[in-house]
Design a protein around this motif. Structure first.
Motif, PDB file in Angstrom:
ATOM      1  N   THR A  49       0.828  -1.206   0.000  1.00 18.14           N
ATOM      2  CA  THR A  49       0.000   0.000   0.000  1.00 18.14           C
ATOM      3  C   THR A  49       0.863   1.258   0.000  1.00 18.14           C
ATOM      4  N   ARG A  50       1.927   1.236   0.765  1.00 19.38           N
ATOM      5  CA  ARG A  50       2.823   2.391   0.815  1.00 19.38           C
ATOM      6  C   ARG A  50       3.553   2.580  -0.519  1.00 19.38           C
ATOM      7  N   LEU A  51       3.884   1.469  -1.169  1.00 23.15           N
ATOM      8  CA  LEU A  51       4.524   1.562  -2.486  1.00 23.15           C
ATOM      9  C   LEU A  51       3.578   2.177  -3.512  1.00 23.15           C
ATOM     10  N   MET A  52       2.309   1.760  -3.481  1.00 23.52           N
ATOM     11  CA  MET A  52       1.351   2.316  -4.437  1.00 23.52           C
ATOM     12  C   MET A  52       1.111   3.798  -4.184  1.00 23.52           C
ATOM     13  N   THR A  53       1.109   4.198  -2.931  1.00 22.82           N
ATOM     14  CA  THR A  53       0.980   5.620  -2.606  1.00 22.82           C
ATOM     15  C   THR A  53       2.178   6.405  -3.127  1.00 22.82           C
ATOM     16  N   ALA A  54       3.360   5.824  -2.943  1.00 23.82           N
ATOM     17  CA  ALA A  54       4.582   6.472  -3.441  1.00 23.82           C
ATOM     18  C   ALA A  54       4.573   6.549  -4.962  1.00 23.82           C
ATOM     19  N   ALA A  55       4.067   5.502  -5.620  1.00 24.82           N
ATOM     20  CA  ALA A  55       4.034   5.487  -7.082  1.00 24.82           C
ATOM     21  C   ALA A  55       3.205   6.638  -7.625  1.00 24.82           C
ATOM     22  N   ASP A  56       2.086   6.943  -6.967  1.00 21.67           N
ATOM     23  CA  ASP A  56       1.252   8.068  -7.399  1.00 21.67           C
ATOM     24  C   ASP A  56       2.020   9.377  -7.328  1.00 21.67           C
ATOM     25  N   SER A  57       2.809   9.541  -6.281  1.00 19.97           N
ATOM     26  CA  SER A  57       3.546  10.794  -6.114  1.00 19.97           C
ATOM     27  C   SER A  57       4.745  10.903  -7.055  1.00 19.97           C
ATOM     28  N   LEU A  58       5.166   9.781  -7.643  1.00 19.21           N
ATOM     29  CA  LEU A  58       6.337   9.782  -8.518  1.00 19.21           C
ATOM     30  C   LEU A  58       5.991  10.049  -9.979  1.00 19.21           C
ATOM     31  N   VAL A  59       4.733   9.956 -10.336  1.00 24.59           N
ATOM     32  CA  VAL A  59       4.342  10.134 -11.737  1.00 24.59           C
ATOM     33  C   VAL A  59       4.809  11.501 -12.239  1.00 24.59           C
ATOM     34  N   GLY A  60       5.512  11.486 -13.377  1.00 21.97           N
ATOM     35  CA  GLY A  60       6.008  12.719 -13.967  1.00 21.97           C
ATOM     36  C   GLY A  60       7.454  13.020 -13.651  1.00 21.97           C
ATOM     37  N   ARG A  61       8.026  12.329 -12.674  1.00 18.55           N
ATOM     38  CA  ARG A  61       9.432  12.550 -12.342  1.00 18.55           C
ATOM     39  C   ARG A  61      10.332  11.752 -13.275  1.00 18.55           C
ATOM     40  N   ALA A  62      11.494  12.295 -13.594  1.00 14.32           N
ATOM     41  CA  ALA A  62      12.404  11.631 -14.521  1.00 14.32           C
ATOM     42  C   ALA A  62      12.944  10.326 -13.959  1.00 14.32           C
ATOM     43  N   ASP A  63      13.088  10.276 -12.647  1.00  7.81           N
ATOM     44  CA  ASP A  63      13.657   9.084 -12.010  1.00  7.81           C
ATOM     45  C   ASP A  63      12.588   8.208 -11.372  1.00  7.81           C
ATOM     46  N   ALA A  64      11.353   8.315 -11.829  1.00  6.60           N
ATOM     47  CA  ALA A  64      10.234   7.634 -11.167  1.00  6.60           C
ATOM     48  C   ALA A  64      10.415   6.122 -11.130  1.00  6.60           C
ATOM     49  N   ALA A  65      10.735   5.525 -12.269  1.00  7.60           N
ATOM     50  CA  ALA A  65      10.832   4.063 -12.332  1.00  7.60           C
ATOM     51  C   ALA A  65      11.959   3.546 -11.442  1.00  7.60           C
ATOM     52  N   GLY A  66      13.129   4.165 -11.532  1.00  3.84           N
ATOM     53  CA  GLY A  66      14.252   3.728 -10.708  1.00  3.84           C
ATOM     54  C   GLY A  66      13.990   3.917  -9.226  1.00  3.84           C
ATOM     55  N   THR A  67      13.316   5.008  -8.881  1.00  2.30           N
ATOM     56  CA  THR A  67      13.014   5.258  -7.470  1.00  2.30           C
ATOM     57  C   THR A  67      12.051   4.214  -6.926  1.00  2.30           C
ATOM     58  N   LEU A  68      11.010   3.891  -7.688  1.00  2.00           N
ATOM     59  CA  LEU A  68      10.059   2.881  -7.222  1.00  2.00           C
ATOM     60  C   LEU A  68      10.714   1.510  -7.124  1.00  2.00           C
ATOM     61  N   ALA A  69      11.617   1.205  -8.062  1.00  2.00           N
ATOM     62  CA  ALA A  69      12.335  -0.078  -7.990  1.00  2.00           C
ATOM     63  C   ALA A  69      13.178  -0.141  -6.720  1.00  2.00           C
TER      64      ALA A  69
END
Length: 546
Positions: free
Chosen positions: A494-514
Motif C-alpha cells: 500500500t505504501r509503495l502504491m501511494t509512493a508510485a502516485d507521487s512519482l508520476v512525472g518525475r524523470a527518475d520515477a521508475a528507478g526510485t520505485l524499484a
C-alpha cells in the motif's frame, strides 16, 4: 641425532556436511583407509547450527607411521582435534555454499588445498527467509572455489549418488580417491567401503561415479550474456554437458518457441480457447508466460477464471509500447500470481495432489508397495477460516470473539493431519471441494478489488511513463505469505502504491520505485522501506520527465 618424525607433517582433511548426508561415515572411511595403509589416523566432529540447522565440520588427521628413534620419548604422534586455517590439505564440501564457507573460514587456500565440492545447492535459512530472491549466486561461489583452492574438483555428487541409489558421502569418497590428493590406491578405498558392511553395492557404484567425476574438469562460472545477444548457449563452462541435460534444455527452448506461435498445441482441450486467444491477441514475447498463467488460474479455479485473467492482462497489452513487451509479460506473471493467492482451499488442494505424494515417495526413496505416511502440521487462524467462508458469514466469524476463543483453544498447539490416512485425506479433500464457492468468499472479493485497483494504477501511469507502469506491476512481488507476514506485506504494498502516485512525472520515477520495492523486500517489519521513503521525502525533487 635426528628424530623419526623429522620433516613429517600430518595429512589434514576437513569435511563440511549437513545432517543426514553421511559426513561421519565418510570420515570413518577415510580413517579406515589411512589405518590400512599404516598411518596413524583420527577423526573428530564439531556440530554447528548456524547455516542450515545441521552443518557439521568433520576433521581427519593422518600421520605416516614408522619406527620411532630410540631417543624419542613419545611412540605415537599427537594429532589435532580441529582444523587450522591455512593448514588443511583437503576440503570436502557436500554443497556449493559449504565450499564457500570453507573458503571464507580459511580452510581452503590456493597454496595448499584440494577442494572437492558438490555443485548442488541446499538453500540456507537466510536464503529461504528472504522476502525477495535471497539466493546466493552460484557463479560467485564457483568463482571463489576456483580462486580459493590449489585444485578444485566439482560435480553434482548428490545427483551421482541418487543415480546409484546411494548417499552423497559415497560419491564424495570416490572423488577423494580420484583426486590423487592421498597416497593410497583405489582398492584400499573400496576395501574400506566393504568393511563397513552396509549398502556396499550401492556405495561402490556411487564411489565409482565419484572417481570418474574427479577426472573431469570442474565446472566454470557461466559468463553473463550481453543484452540482446540471444539465448545463453547450452554449455556449463568447460564441462561437457550431460546429453540428458542438453535434451531437456533443447525441449524447454522448443516449448517456448511453440508457445509463441501455437500455444494451443501445449494445453488440453479445456484451455484450447484461451490458448487460441493468446496466439491471436497478445505479443509473441509474452505468450509463454501467458500460457503458464492461464493454466495456473484454471487449476486454481476454472477456465472461466482464466478468461478473467486474460481480460486483465489484455488491458495492459492494449497500451503496450515496448519492443520486448515487458509490460505485458510482467503483467502475465504477476496477475496470475496474485489471482492464485494462497487460501485454505488452495493449500488443501496442493497437499492432496497425486504428483505431490509421488514426489514425497521419490524423495523418501520408498519402494513400490512400501507403506508411507505423510503428516502435515497445520495451525489455522480465525482470519483464514473467515476468509474461506461466504462473505456475510465470514464477516460475522471475523468479528466474533466467542468463535475466536474456540478456534484458539482447539488449535493453540496446532493440528497434525495424516494426508495418507483415510480421515486426514478426506478432511483435506472436503476442504478442497470448497473451490466452487470460493468466488463468494470474503477474501475472494477483497483480492479481486485490490487487483483491479493495482492494474488501474499501472494503466494510468503507462501513457505517461512506460517504465514506471512496469515497476508498478512488479510491486506485486512484495505480497508474501500469510498471517502477520501477509499483513506486513500488504502494508508495504500500500505504501509503495501511494509512493508510485507521487512519482508520476518525475524523470527518475521508475528507478526510485524499484529502489523502494527492494527496500520493502529487505526486511519484514518495514524499517528499510520507512528509511527509503524518508530519504526520498527529504531529497530535492528532480526535474520533471521530458
Amino acid at each position: 641425532m635426528s628424530s623419526w618424525n623429522e620433516g613429517r607433517r600430518p595429512i589434514t582433511i576437513a569435511i563440511l556436511a549437513m545432517g543426514g548426508e553421511g559426513g561421519g561415515v565418510l570420515a570413518d572411511w577415510i580413517v579406515d583407509v589411512g589405518e590400512r595403509s599404516g598411518y596413524y589416523a583420527q577423526n573428530t566432529s564439531v556440530a554447528g547450527v548456524a547455516q542450515r540447522t545441521g552443518a557439521t565440520v568433520y576433521y581427519v588427521e593422518m600421520y605416516p607411521g614408522g619406527e620411532p628413534h630410540e631417543a624419542d620419548v613419545r611412540r605415537e604422534p599427537v594429532l589435532s582435534l580441529f582444523p587450522t586455517p591455512g593448514e588443511v590439505d583437503v576440503v570436502i564440501a557436500s554443497e556449493l555454499m559449504e565450499a564457500g564457507r570453507a573458503i571464507q573460514r580459511g580452510f581452503s587456500t590456493p597454496d595448499r588445498t584440494t577442494l572437492i565440492a558438490s555443485t548442488n545447492r541446499v538453500y540456507s535459512m537466510d536464503e529461504k527467509l528472504a522476502l525477495g530472491d535471497g539466493r546466493v549466486d552460484s557463479n560467485t561461489l564457483l568463482e571463489a572455489a576456483h580462486a580459493g583452492a590449489r585444485k578444485f574438483i566439482g560435480a553434482d555428487f548428490m545427483q551421482l549418488a541418487l543415480d546409484a541409489h546411494s548417499v552423497i558421502s559415497a560419491a564424495l569418497f570416490g572423488a577423494l580417491a580420484g583426486s590423487g590428493a592421498l597416497p593410497f590406491a583405489r582398492e584400499t578405498f573400496e576395501e574400506a567401503i566393504r568393511a563397513a558392511g552396509k549398502g556396499v553395492d550401492a556405495s561402490l557404484a556411487a564411489f565409482a561415479l565419484g572417481v570418474e567425476a574427479a577426472q573431469r574438469p570442474a565446472p566454470e562460472p557461466i559468463a553473463a550474456t550481453p543484452a540482446g545477444s540471444g539465448p545463453v548457449p547450452i554449455t556449463i563452462g568447460k564441462r561437457p554437458i550431460d546429453p540428458a541435460e542438453e535434451a531437456a534444455a533443447v525441449a524447454e527452448r522448443r516449448r517456448v518457441e511453440v508457445a509463441a506461435t501455437d500455444p494451443a498445441s501445449l494445453v488440453g482441450p479445456r484451455l484450447q480457447a484461451q490458448a487460441a486467444r493468446i496466439a491471436a491477441d497478445f505479443p509473441a514475447p509474452a505468450r509463454s508466460m501467458l500460457l503458464h498463467g492461464a493454466v495456473r488460474t484454471a487449476v486454481f479455479q476454472n477456465p472461466a477464471y482464466s478468461d478473467r485473467y486474460l481480460d486483465r492482462v489484455a488491458r495492459l497489452a492494449a497500451v503496450e509500447s515496448g519492443d520486448t513487451a515487458r509490460l505485458t509479460t510482467e503483467a502475465a506473471r504477476h496477475v496470475a500470481l496474485w489471482m492464485c493467492y494462497q487460501d485454505t482451499i488452495q493449500v488443501a488442494q496442493q497437499k492432496i495432489r497425486r504428483r505431490r505424494i509421488e514426489g514425497v515417495r521419490a524423495e523418501a526413496k520408498a519402494a513400490p508397495g512400501q507403506l508411507m505416511n505423510v503428516r502435515e502440521y497445520l495451525h489455522p487462524q480465525v482470519e483464514e477460516i473467515a476468509d474461506t467462508l461466504p462473505t456475510p458469514l465470514g464477516r460475522w466469524v471475523a468479528r466474533s470473539a466467542w468463535f475466536g476463543r474456540v478456534v484458539g483453544r482447539l488449535t493453540r498447539n496446532g493440528i497434525v493431519v495424516n494426508t495418507t490416512g483415510i480421515i486426514g485425506f478426506t478432511l483435506l479433500w472436503a476442504m478442497a471441494m470448497f473451490r466452487p464457492i470460493r468466488p463468494r468468499s470474503l477474501r475472494f472479493g477483497r483480492e479481486q478489488t485490490a487487483i483491479d485497483q493495482w492494474l488501474g494504477q499501472a494503466l494510468a501511469a503507462a501513457p505517461i511513463d512506460y517504465d514506471l507502469a512496469c515497476e508498478i506491476v512488479e510491486c506485486q512481488r512484495v505480497l508474501k505469505g500469510y498471517g502477520e507476514t501477509h499483513h506486513h506485506s500488504v502494508e508495504s504494498f500500500t505504501r509503495l502504491m501511494t509512493a508510485a502516485d507521487s512519482l508520476v512525472g518525475r524523470a527518475d520515477a521508475a528507478g526510485t520505485l524499484a529502489g523502494l520495492r527492494s527496500a520493502a523486500l529487505a526486511d519484514e517489519d518495514g524499517v528499510a522501506l520507512e528509511q527509503a521513503l524518508l530519504a526520498i521525502s527529504t531529497a530535492p525533487e528532480p526535474a520533471p520527465a521530458a
